[in-house]
Write a protein that holds these residues in place. Structure first.
Motif, PDB file in Angstrom:
ATOM      1  N   VAL A  25     -10.437  -7.802  -5.360  1.00 47.19           N
ATOM      2  CA  VAL A  25     -10.315  -6.447  -5.701  1.00 47.19           C
ATOM      3  C   VAL A  25      -8.876  -5.898  -5.395  1.00 47.19           C
ATOM      4  N   VAL A  26      -8.183  -6.082  -4.393  1.00 50.89           N
ATOM      5  CA  VAL A  26      -6.921  -5.537  -4.235  1.00 50.89           C
ATOM      6  C   VAL A  26      -5.519  -6.189  -4.738  1.00 50.89           C
ATOM      7  N   LEU A  27      -5.477  -7.556  -4.551  1.00 52.59           N
ATOM      8  CA  LEU A  27      -4.424  -8.453  -5.097  1.00 52.59           C
ATOM      9  C   LEU A  27      -4.520  -8.693  -6.678  1.00 52.59           C
ATOM     10  N   ASN A  28      -5.719  -8.467  -7.162  1.00 53.45           N
ATOM     11  CA  ASN A  28      -5.693  -9.140  -8.511  1.00 53.45           C
ATOM     12  C   ASN A  28      -6.122  -8.007  -9.526  1.00 53.45           C
ATOM     13  N   GLN A  29      -6.761  -7.141  -8.909  1.00 53.51           N
ATOM     14  CA  GLN A  29      -7.279  -5.736  -9.785  1.00 53.51           C
ATOM     15  C   GLN A  29      -6.767  -4.408  -9.180  1.00 53.51           C
ATOM     16  N   PHE A  30      -5.859  -4.465  -8.184  1.00 51.33           N
ATOM     17  CA  PHE A  30      -4.956  -3.154  -7.781  1.00 51.33           C
ATOM     18  C   PHE A  30      -6.111  -1.973  -7.665  1.00 51.33           C
ATOM     19  N   LEU A  31      -7.260  -2.194  -6.783  1.00 49.68           N
ATOM     20  CA  LEU A  31      -7.799  -1.084  -6.598  1.00 49.68           C
ATOM     21  C   LEU A  31      -8.147  -0.865  -5.170  1.00 49.68           C
ATOM     22  N   GLY A  32      -7.966   0.328  -4.796  1.00 54.41           N
ATOM     23  CA  GLY A  32      -7.874   0.456  -3.061  1.00 54.41           C
ATOM     24  C   GLY A  32      -6.729   0.178  -2.445  1.00 54.41           C
ATOM     25  N   ILE A  33      -5.414   0.658  -3.458  1.00 58.18           N
ATOM     26  CA  ILE A  33      -4.110   0.031  -3.064  1.00 58.18           C
ATOM     27  C   ILE A  33      -3.638   1.139  -1.851  1.00 58.18           C
ATOM     28  N   CYS A  34      -4.098   2.414  -2.282  1.00 58.36           N
ATOM     29  CA  CYS A  34      -3.680   3.356  -0.994  1.00 58.36           C
ATOM     30  C   CYS A  34      -4.074   3.169   0.502  1.00 58.36           C
ATOM     31  N   SER A  35      -5.415   2.860   0.568  1.00 61.22           N
ATOM     32  CA  SER A  35      -5.776   2.520   1.933  1.00 61.22           C
ATOM     33  C   SER A  35      -5.309   1.178   2.210  1.00 61.22           C
ATOM     34  N   PHE A  36      -5.264   0.060   1.379  1.00 59.80           N
ATOM     35  CA  PHE A  36      -4.605  -1.413   1.574  1.00 59.80           C
ATOM     36  C   PHE A  36      -3.290  -0.959   2.231  1.00 59.80           C
ATOM     37  N   LEU A  37      -2.295  -0.257   1.769  1.00 58.85           N
ATOM     38  CA  LEU A  37      -1.032  -0.023   2.151  1.00 58.85           C
ATOM     39  C   LEU A  37      -0.934   0.917   3.420  1.00 58.85           C
ATOM     40  N   GLY A  38      -1.845   1.757   3.441  1.00 60.13           N
ATOM     41  CA  GLY A  38      -1.538   2.818   4.444  1.00 60.13           C
ATOM     42  C   GLY A  38      -2.328   2.334   5.937  1.00 60.13           C
ATOM     43  N   VAL A  39      -3.644   1.742   5.634  1.00 58.86           N
ATOM     44  CA  VAL A  39      -4.318   1.418   6.849  1.00 58.86           C
ATOM     45  C   VAL A  39      -3.935   0.156   7.745  1.00 58.86           C
ATOM     46  N   SER A  40      -3.171  -0.863   6.789  1.00 51.29           N
ATOM     47  CA  SER A  40      -3.195  -1.896   7.303  1.00 51.29           C
ATOM     48  C   SER A  40      -1.893  -2.086   8.310  1.00 51.29           C
ATOM     49  N   LYS A  41      -1.533  -1.035   8.785  1.00 50.36           N
ATOM     50  CA  LYS A  41      -0.498  -1.019   9.844  1.00 50.36           C
ATOM     51  C   LYS A  41      -1.134  -1.507  11.340  1.00 50.36           C
ATOM     52  N   GLN A  42      -2.528  -1.080  11.549  1.00 45.79           N
ATOM     53  CA  GLN A  42      -3.151  -1.634  12.853  1.00 45.79           C
ATOM     54  C   GLN A  42      -4.261  -2.503  12.487  1.00 45.79           C
ATOM     55  N   MET A  43      -4.226  -3.913  13.120  1.00 44.54           N
ATOM     56  CA  MET A  43      -5.258  -4.611  12.834  1.00 44.54           C
ATOM     57  C   MET A  43      -6.607  -4.165  13.256  1.00 44.54           C
ATOM     58  N   LYS A  44      -7.004  -3.288  14.268  1.00 42.76           N
ATOM     59  CA  LYS A  44      -8.120  -2.847  14.642  1.00 42.76           C
ATOM     60  C   LYS A  44      -8.735  -2.068  13.542  1.00 42.76           C
ATOM     61  N   ALA A  83      -8.383  -9.237   2.377  1.00 47.65           N
ATOM     62  CA  ALA A  83      -6.968  -8.771   2.056  1.00 47.65           C
ATOM     63  C   ALA A  83      -6.451  -7.845   2.914  1.00 47.65           C
ATOM     64  N   ILE A  84      -7.158  -7.057   3.371  1.00 46.50           N
ATOM     65  CA  ILE A  84      -6.461  -5.719   4.615  1.00 46.50           C
ATOM     66  C   ILE A  84      -6.396  -6.420   5.696  1.00 46.50           C
ATOM     67  N   VAL A  85      -6.920  -7.335   6.220  1.00 50.97           N
ATOM     68  CA  VAL A  85      -6.929  -7.959   7.541  1.00 50.97           C
ATOM     69  C   VAL A  85      -5.662  -8.822   7.354  1.00 50.97           C
ATOM     70  N   LEU A  86      -5.765  -9.757   6.467  1.00 50.36           N
ATOM     71  CA  LEU A  86      -4.764 -10.651   6.406  1.00 50.36           C
ATOM     72  C   LEU A  86      -3.322  -9.770   6.380  1.00 50.36           C
ATOM     73  N   LEU A  87      -3.304  -8.891   5.664  1.00 47.99           N
ATOM     74  CA  LEU A  87      -1.854  -7.943   5.402  1.00 47.99           C
ATOM     75  C   LEU A  87      -1.752  -7.207   6.671  1.00 47.99           C
ATOM     76  N   ALA A  88      -2.793  -6.968   7.606  1.00 51.27           N
ATOM     77  CA  ALA A  88      -2.517  -6.307   8.821  1.00 51.27           C
ATOM     78  C   ALA A  88      -1.774  -7.464   9.858  1.00 51.27           C
ATOM     79  N   GLY A  89      -2.325  -8.546   9.511  1.00 57.55           N
ATOM     80  CA  GLY A  89      -1.676  -9.522  10.457  1.00 57.55           C
ATOM     81  C   GLY A  89      -0.326  -9.970  10.166  1.00 57.55           C
ATOM     82  N   ILE A  90      -0.084  -9.970   8.876  1.00 60.92           N
ATOM     83  CA  ILE A  90       1.432 -10.389   8.448  1.00 60.92           C
ATOM     84  C   ILE A  90       2.306  -8.946   8.988  1.00 60.92           C
ATOM     85  N   ARG A  91       1.353  -8.035   8.910  1.00 69.24           N
ATOM     86  CA  ARG A  91       2.604  -6.951   9.142  1.00 69.24           C
ATOM     87  C   ARG A  91       2.784  -6.661  10.746  1.00 69.24           C
TER      88      ARG A  91
END
Lengths: 226, 192
Positions: B17-36, B147-155
């Motif tokens: 949904v995020v990486l292919n259809q670009f839905l929920g991008i805002c929270s994907f970019l915004g909240v992924s700063k912290q893993m928890k 997607a969001i947990v993976l991105l949080a890990g990368i960040r």
């Protein structure tokens, strides 16, 4: 008159919704595969934005404060439905290209964000002008991203061949990863030129998404602090 | 049965949904700063999207379609989602304060998350029945969480690196997302 022109300048350059405020990233990433799609999406959103700003400004003294967000959502959703039916009837090819992203204009943060931040505080003419400015800014950003992706990924601009046939287009740019890359590069160039995007603080601390979650953003921050 | 499993896998991985259809991008970019926070938001999203998909599907099949109100679906769905999030929030607050503490603050963010409305509309478009809609919603939400947990890990790794100045902040996050998206492009190769 000046303040109307100022609204246009504000929407297109100073507070460009996509590039400076970083609102409405979902449609920006999703439909920028072709420059034409960018224009189509930009103009559809602009139509909804102008009308919603206008209606919300006209009703600003009628809508009680406590139920203003549900009211805005109903107004915006009705306008989006009208726009969707019009596009389906008169521009079927655009309707197929944009698909599910047309009804999703409802949750485009630019629209609720402007309603909450601006349109519910000013007279109708000014609110409509703000809609035009923001709409044009959004359209310009979408078209720019669409043009870059179309030229690099498909060798065409607005459907016309611009790169010589011998140059192999870089297919990844019209695929989903290309959207992330192109927007990242545009923002990086902006940063290098010293144009500050306002999002940085917002996006990093919270959803950065829209006026509606401003209050919930505070709660997220409080929650994180605990 | 195979069909149902395919719906979940397709929602989670193939059409992420995020990486292919670009839905929920805002929270994907915004909240992924912290893993928890990412994991908690992911949990809340799984819960809300699964319930919302089911409710939207029932409403569509038994109210909108029989009365020929198909064109009202956008308005109805967004209101149902907004109301549902409120109800879920109140319900959690009353019955399970521990869970409310973990998920509660993320619930209001989900109302404007376009993934919820997007899934409900896609389900209707695909003509899914109730069970298929719920599974598709669940799969999509799991995809979002992955997607969001993976991105949080990368960040969390990015934070320790020396990034060129113009790329700091949003650009490097978007580039990481692009690389993740390239990796996820491999999933359509899955064959059943």
């Amino acid at each position: 008159m000046n303040q109307y022109v100022e609204r246009l300048y504000n929407g297109i350059i100073k507070e460009n919704p996509t590039l400076i405020l970083m609102l409405g990233m979902c449609p920006t990433l999703a439909v920028s595969t072709r420059a034409m799609n960018g224009i189509g999406m930009g103009l559809s959103t602009m139509a909804v934005l102008i009308l919603s700003n206008l209606v919300i400004s006209l009703l600003r003294k009628v809508i009680p404060d406590a139920v203003r967000l549900p009211s805005y959502i109903v107004i915006v959703a009705s306008l989006v439905t009208v726009t969707e039916l019009l596009i389906e009837a008169y521009l079927p090819s655009l309707y197929d290209a944009l698909g599910i992203y047309i009804p999703l204009i409802v949750v485009n943060c630019i629209i609720l964000g402007r309603a909450e931040a601006y349109a519910n505080k000013v007279p109708p003419a000014l609110a409509a002008m703000d809609g035009i400015g923001m709409g044009l800014g959004f359209t310009a950003a979408l078209t720019m991203a669409g043009l870059i992706r179309e030229v690099l990924g498909n060798g065409t601009a607005f459907g016309f061949q611009v790169l010589p046939e011998s140059v192999e287009p870089i297919g990844i740019f019209v695929q989903p990863p290309g959207a992330f890359l192109v927007i990242a590069l545009i923002i990086a160039i902006q940063n290098a030129l010293g144009i500050r995007s306002r999002q940085r603080k917002l996006v990093e601390s919270c959803d950065g998404c829209c006026g509606t979650c401003a209050s919930s953003c505070d709660r997220v921050r409080e929650g994180a602090a605990k | 049965m195979k069909n149902l499993i395919l719906i979940v896998v397709a929602g989670a991985l193939i059409n992420n949904v995020v990486l292919n259809q670009f839905l929920g991008i805002c929270s994907f970019l915004g909240v992924s700063k912290q893993m928890k926070a990412s994991a908690s938001l992911g949990g809340a999203v799984i819960f809300v999207i699964t319930v919302a998909s089911g409710v939207a599907s029932l409403l569509y099949d038994y109210v909108l379609k029989p009365f020929d109100l198909d064109y009202m679906k956008t308005i109805v769905f967004i209101l149902v989602i907004a109301a549902l999030v409120q109800i879920v929030e109140m319900f959690l607050k009353k019955t399970s304060p521990a869970m409310y503490k973990a998920l509660g603050i993320y619930l209001p963010l989900i109302t404007t998350n376009c993934a919820v409305l997007g899934v409900a509309l896609t389900n209707v478009q695909n003509g899914y029945n109730f069970i298929e809609s719920v599974l598709s919603g669940f799969g999509t939400a799991v995809g979002y969480t992955i997607a969001i947990v993976l991105l949080a890990g990368i960040r969390s790794r990015i934070n320790e690196e020396d990034i060129p100045a113009p790329l700091r902040g949003a650009p490097i996050v978007l580039i990481s997302a692009a690389l993740m998206s390239i990796a996820f492009m491999g999933f359509p190769g899955l064959s059943f």
